[in-house]
Design an enzyme around this catalytic site. Structure first.
Site, mmCIF file in Angstrom:
data_model
loop_
_atom_site.group_PDB
_atom_site.id
_atom_site.type_symbol
_atom_site.label_atom_id
_atom_site.label_comp_id
_atom_site.label_asym_id
_atom_site.label_seq_id
_atom_site.Cartn_x
_atom_site.Cartn_y
_atom_site.Cartn_z
ATOM 1 N N GLU A 84 35.064 60.300 13.898
ATOM 2 C CA GLU A 84 35.083 61.335 12.872
ATOM 3 C C GLU A 84 33.788 62.128 12.913
ATOM 4 O O GLU A 84 32.750 61.598 13.286
ATOM 5 C CB GLU A 84 35.183 60.696 11.487
ATOM 6 C CG GLU A 84 36.416 59.907 11.239
ATOM 7 C CD GLU A 84 36.206 58.959 10.074
ATOM 8 O OE1 GLU A 84 36.720 59.264 8.996
ATOM 9 O OE2 GLU A 84 35.520 57.954 10.253
ATOM 10 N N ASP A 94 36.219 54.146 13.897
ATOM 11 C CA ASP A 94 36.021 54.473 12.492
ATOM 12 C C ASP A 94 34.661 53.919 12.091
ATOM 13 O O ASP A 94 34.414 52.723 12.207
ATOM 14 C CB ASP A 94 37.128 53.851 11.643
ATOM 15 C CG ASP A 94 36.984 54.187 10.176
ATOM 16 O OD1 ASP A 94 37.002 55.383 9.841
ATOM 17 O OD2 ASP A 94 36.828 53.259 9.360
ATOM 18 N N ASP A 127 40.374 49.983 8.069
ATOM 19 C CA ASP A 127 39.565 50.571 9.149
ATOM 20 C C ASP A 127 40.333 50.603 10.466
ATOM 21 O O ASP A 127 40.215 51.541 11.248
ATOM 22 C CB ASP A 127 38.253 49.786 9.329
ATOM 23 C CG ASP A 127 37.349 49.900 8.116
ATOM 24 O OD1 ASP A 127 37.506 50.887 7.368
ATOM 25 O OD2 ASP A 127 36.503 49.014 7.908
#
Ligand SMILES: [Zn+2]
Length: 457
Positions: free
Chosen positions: A290, A202, A372
């Site tokens: 991501e 993340d 996170d």
């Protein structure tokens, strides 16, 4: 595997050599401007431009006919030719972009370059440059000392596992660099050294990245914020710079000072990112992160600095090619996958999760976890559940042509039936909020600068 790789070295030219470098950069700029003017003139008359080869022909006759151009022979003919090629490509890309046949943001029509405003650089074809020891030999300029040894590249050239395609010589903050574009034969392992290893990552602002691997251990890399650290110095220097009289020697000097601070910050950032991504790709076969819309997010001016400072885009690009070099792969979660809002234990998706909430508390199963870490676990588990489908056309991310990434699915189709566009938009807003909060510190500093200006006025 054949890959295109850059080898960049700082140069330590003598005064005479530096003059020659400046002259070449100037010639390259002149050639671009001259060619652009020719193309514009022809377009006005015949509705078409010159190609690079045509430009070269016109140039060859023009430089002989016009005595004002007699200086052309002071510089390598490469810098003219390469400038024509650059313009040719710029014009083609402009048309492609206009017709919607080119990925990325819309490109404008090529502009004239102005001395002092544009980047000082020129390119030489690969057969006219070589390197050995702590020096680089460039045709028409001679043997220029490099700041560090070029042995990494020289050894490959000797062994025949590399071929120099071209060399770009450019100036950043009063320092000259040579960047070789090299075709390298890389021995890529058929399988990763640790098969089956997996990590979800993340990307954040407070910490550069938070990862959770297949063993459940948490890996964090603290954000460096080199720019924020040097912000104080930058603020003082840019304030001093703005007080200098335009076009004065003192202004030129302070501009150089300012550029050095920026360049230093960029170097620290690149170094930290290279170290972190190298370590991760060596250790894990599959890396999931991501797919953030970095260009879009940087357009939010309040977040731009905090965001650009972390180098999100660069991190992702480095992970892309380094996973491939290590026999691993990078999996990108769809841009609208709600990794932060999903409970990593029971899979419940929260409708809202304010960015101030740094701890994830699940209402369904009662899970309490760092925000996170929760997101990283979700990303990690995504790969196990066949995440390739979330990548465009099922492709892993391999380094293809420079700067090209497989396109993601249209928003909303990434997780068919599960995540709609609406949820996706919330996700994006959610992200934007996070930047805004973290950016407030930078913003207040910036306001301080404005206050300083007002007081002075
Ligand atoms: Zn839960």
């Amino acid at each position: 595997m054949k890959v295109r790789q850059a080898y960049r070295f700082a140069l330590d030219p003598t005064l005479a050599q530096e003059r020659a470098l400046r002259s070449h950069a100037g010639a390259s700029r002149f050639a671009w401007n001259w060619a652009l003017a020719q193309c514009k003139a022809r377009y006005a008359a015949e509705r078409k431009w010159y190609s690079a080869a045509e430009l070269h022909k016109v140039w060859t006759s023009a430089k002989k006919a016009d005595s004002a151009l007699s200086w052309w022979s002071d510089n390598s003919k490469c810098c003219y030719q390469e400038a024509f090629r650059d313009l040719d490509r710029a014009l083609r890309d402009f048309i492609k972009s206009k017709k919607g046949k080119r990925k990325g943001r819309k490109l404008g029509f090529p502009k004239f370059k102005k001395k002092g405003r544009c980047r000082d650089s020129f390119r030489i074809t690969g057969d006219r440059v070589s390197c050995a020891g702590a020096s680089v030999t460039i045709s028409r300029i001679g043997t220029v000392r490099t700041h560090e040894s070029t042995r990494k590249l020289a050894r490959r050239l000797q062994a025949g596992t590399a071929r120099i395609l071209s060399a770009t010589i450019s100036r950043t903050a009063q320092r000259w660099f040579v960047s070789f574009t090299v075709e390298v034969e890389r021995s890529v392992p058929a399988a990763h050294a640790r098969p089956g290893s997996l990590i979800g990552i993340d990307l954040g602002v407070k910490t550069l990245l938070t990862g959770v691997d297949d063993q459940g251990s948490v890996v964090t890399v603290a954000g460096l914020k080199p720019l924020r650290a040097s912000l104080r110095r930058l603020r003082r220097t840019s304030r001093a710079h703005s007080r200098k009289r335009p076009a004065s020697t003192n202004r030129r000097k302070s501009a150089a000072r300012l550029a050095r601070i920026h360049a230093r910050a960029a170097n620290i950032r690149a170094d930290a990112l290279h170290k972190a991504t190298s370590a991760l790709t060596a250790r894990y076969e599959t890396i999931v992160c991501e797919d953030l819309n970095v260009v879009g997010m940087v357009q939010n001016r309040k977040l731009a600095r905090a965001l650009a400072d972390q180098g999100f885009g660069i991190t992702r690009r480095m992970l892309g090619y380094k996973t491939a070099w290590n026999g691993g792969r990078l999996v990108l979660a769809g841009r609208f996958y709600p990794s932060s809002k999903t409970c990593s234990s029971c899979g419940a998706v929260k409708a809202k999760l304010p960015l101030s909430e740094r701890t994830y508390r699940c209402d369904t199963c009662g899970l309490v976890l760092d925000r996170d870490v929760n997101a990283a676990i979700n990303l990690r588990d995504l790969a196990a559940s066949g995440a390739e489908r979330l990548n465009a056309c099922g492709g892993c991310v391999r380094p293809g042509q420079a700067g090209r990434w497989p396109l993601n699915q249209e928003p909303g189709t990434a997780l068919a039936g599960k995540t709609g566009t609406a949820a996706g938009n919330r996700r994006l807003r959610d992200r934007a909020w996070r930047w805004r909060i973290c950016g407030s510190e930078a913003r207040s500093l910036q306001q301080g600068r404005h206050r300083g200006r007002r007081r002075r006025g």
